[in-house]
Design a protein around this motif. Structure first.
Motif, PDB file in Angstrom:
ATOM      1  N   CYS A   1       2.833   1.624   3.174  1.00 16.68           N
ATOM      2  CA  CYS A   1       4.236   0.723   3.341  1.00 16.68           C
ATOM      3  C   CYS A   1       5.173   0.786   2.626  1.00 16.68           C
ATOM      4  CB  CYS A   1       3.273  -1.063   2.852  1.00 16.68           C
ATOM      5  SG  CYS A   1       2.853  -1.742   4.647  1.00 16.68           S
TER       6      CYS A   1
ATOM      7  N   CYS B   1       0.911  -1.375   0.486  1.00 15.78           N
ATOM      8  CA  CYS B   1       0.042  -0.114  -0.574  1.00 15.78           C
ATOM      9  C   CYS B   1       0.768   1.123   0.140  1.00 15.78           C
ATOM     10  CB  CYS B   1      -0.596  -0.039   1.103  1.00 15.78           C
ATOM     11  SG  CYS B   1       0.264   0.439   2.903  1.00 15.78           S
TER      12      CYS B   1
ATOM     13  N   CYS C   1       0.075   1.180   7.877  1.00 14.37           N
ATOM     14  CA  CYS C   1      -0.422   0.138   6.517  1.00 14.37           C
ATOM     15  C   CYS C   1      -1.874   0.193   6.471  1.00 14.37           C
ATOM     16  CB  CYS C   1      -0.473  -1.532   6.981  1.00 14.37           C
ATOM     17  SG  CYS C   1      -0.860  -2.297   5.922  1.00 14.37           S
TER      18      CYS C   1
HETATM   19 ZN    ZN Z   1       0.398  -1.928   3.797  1.00 13.93          ZN
END
Ligand code: ZN
Ligand code: NAD
Ligand code: ZN
Length: 385
Positions: free
Chosen positions: A95, A92, A103
């Motif tokens: 991240c 994502c 996250c």
């Molecule tokens: Zn993530």
């Protein structure tokens, strides 16, 4: 299997619970070999972070891979790993930008932009209430680990569990606090709180080039530990005014960087408690406020101690006038963990010298009790399932 289960504030017992199962192809099951109790667990134990139903606690754990989901390519049964406490999907926005604690995928039910006490939390955490995903933690014989290709890190056989366990949380947390301080070399760093997180921040401060490291804590046995293992200067705020002492030690200017490694559950006077009731606040922000006072003009305050509620009379005037730089939050463990494992391998740092107790998992209730009440010179407890 056996696991340390939180039932209600002050009540944790080691119960027989269902074994964890693979739920997704990217999961793995870990046989836990060592796990630790954290100051953050105490916020659940104390009822500060509410958890309405029983939960297996524990976000600091390591062990041996027992079973792998179909999509696991990086690890196999028998590998020995440490697991960062934030559950990161790896793909994502957050991240991908080294902010694994935010996250967007690991806490689907309660994720949101609000960052409020009861809603809109960040990414999932192991064993850290339903608001952070409701996942079972690792104070257990086995634990389900998510995104197994992304998060666990293999550790070399020649390093003991005790040498590497704190890569899961407290060493990266202490490291973050100092990294946020942007040291150039030679600075004075004052660290409030000499519990496990403060002790790790002291180590990180030396490693990142501090010229002077000052520890503040009301517990003399923890200051003794700080002097012994980290060779820092110490201040007991029961014996001397910490802000005045830090100013006096720095020619009146204040420390270049102050770290709050205490958080909202700092010890409180009767007056602090009354004030909290009147202002509808939880705990206190007084350590953070002392950091704003003790830091020099234009300095940095890093806050890794946990805060969960709003506070009135927040000293924004002081922050503005002094031109302070502030950074708060949970540690982006995945951002630092590989570098920090390298420091352990190169013998540039020793982490296991803060361990005061090693107990079997079956004694988890006693372990929580002594860690919470700072009894038996307890600094950091490791549990062995
Ligand atoms: Zn993530
Ligand atoms: P701990 O409870 O063992 O340590 C806290 C220390 O603060 C104790 O030694 C206590 O005596 C001291 N203290 C209390 N009041 C004080 C005061 N007024 N001035 C100075 N010191 C004072 O807990 P810990 O495991 O070291 O964790 C510390 C904090 O860090 C907790 O809030 C924990 O939740 C948080 N934490 C944050 C992260 C993160 O990612 N940001 C990670 C781990 C822990
Ligand atoms: Zn922790």
């Amino acid at each position: 299997m056996k696991a340390a289960v939180f039932h209600r504030p002050g009540n944790i017992s080691v119960d027989t619970v269902d074994d964890p199962k693979l739920e997704k192809d990217t999961d793995l099951i870990l046989k836990v070999t060592s796990t630790a109790i954290c100051g953050s667990d105490l916020h659940i134990y104390d009822g500060f972070f509410p958890q309405p139903k029983p939960q297996v606690l524990g976000h600091e754990f390591m062990g041996i891979v027992e079973e792998t989901g179909k999509a696991i390519t990086h690890l196999k049964k028998g590998d020995r790993v440490v697991v960062p406490f934030p559950i990161s999907c790896g793909s994502c926005y957050f991240c991908q930008h080294s902010m694994p604690v935010h996250c967007e995928h690991s806490n689907p039910e309660h994720y949101g932009p609000e960052g409020d006490m009861m809603k809109g939390k960040g990414g999932g955490l192991y064993g850290y209430t339903d608001l952070y995903g409701g996942y079972s933690g690792g104070q257990a014989e086995y634990v389900r680990v998510m995104y197994g290709n992304i998060n666990p890190r293999k550790v070399p056989d020649h390093l003991s569990d005790e040498q590497v366990l704190f890569l899961t949380d407290i060493f990266p947390t202490g490291w973050s606090a100092i990294d946020w301080g942007r040291l150039q070399g030679g600075e004075t760093v004052a660290i409030f709180g000499s519990g496990p997180v403060g002790l790790m921040a002291q180590k990180a401060a030396w490693l990142q080039g501090a010229g002077r490291v000052i520890a503040v804590d009301p517990l003399n046995y923890r200051l003794d530990k700080a002097r012994l293992v980290n060779k820092v200067e110490t201040i007991n705020p029961h014996e001397t005014d910490a802000v005045e002492a830090i100013r006096a030690m720095t020619g009146g200017r204040g420390a270049d960087v102050c770290v709050d490694a205490v958080g909202t559950e700092a010890e409180r006077s009767f007056f602090d408690k009354v004030k909290a009731v009147i202002n509808v606040e939880k705990g206190t922000a007084k350590v953070m406020e002392q950091c704003f006072e003790a830091v020099r003009r234009g300095g940095v305050v890093s806050v890794v101690g946990v805060y969960g509620s709003p506070y009135d009379n927040f000293p924004i005037h002081r922050i503005f006038d002094k031109g302070l730089i502030l950074q708060f939050g949970q540690a982006p463990v995945q951002k630092y963990i590989d570098k920090l494992l390298g420091l352990i391998e190169q013998e540039q740092v020793v982490l296991d010298d803060i361990i005061s107790h090693q107990l079997p998992l079956s004694e988890a209730a006693h372990a929580y009790d002594i860690f919470k009440h700072k009894e038996d010179d307890c600094v950091k407890v490791i549990l062995k399932p």
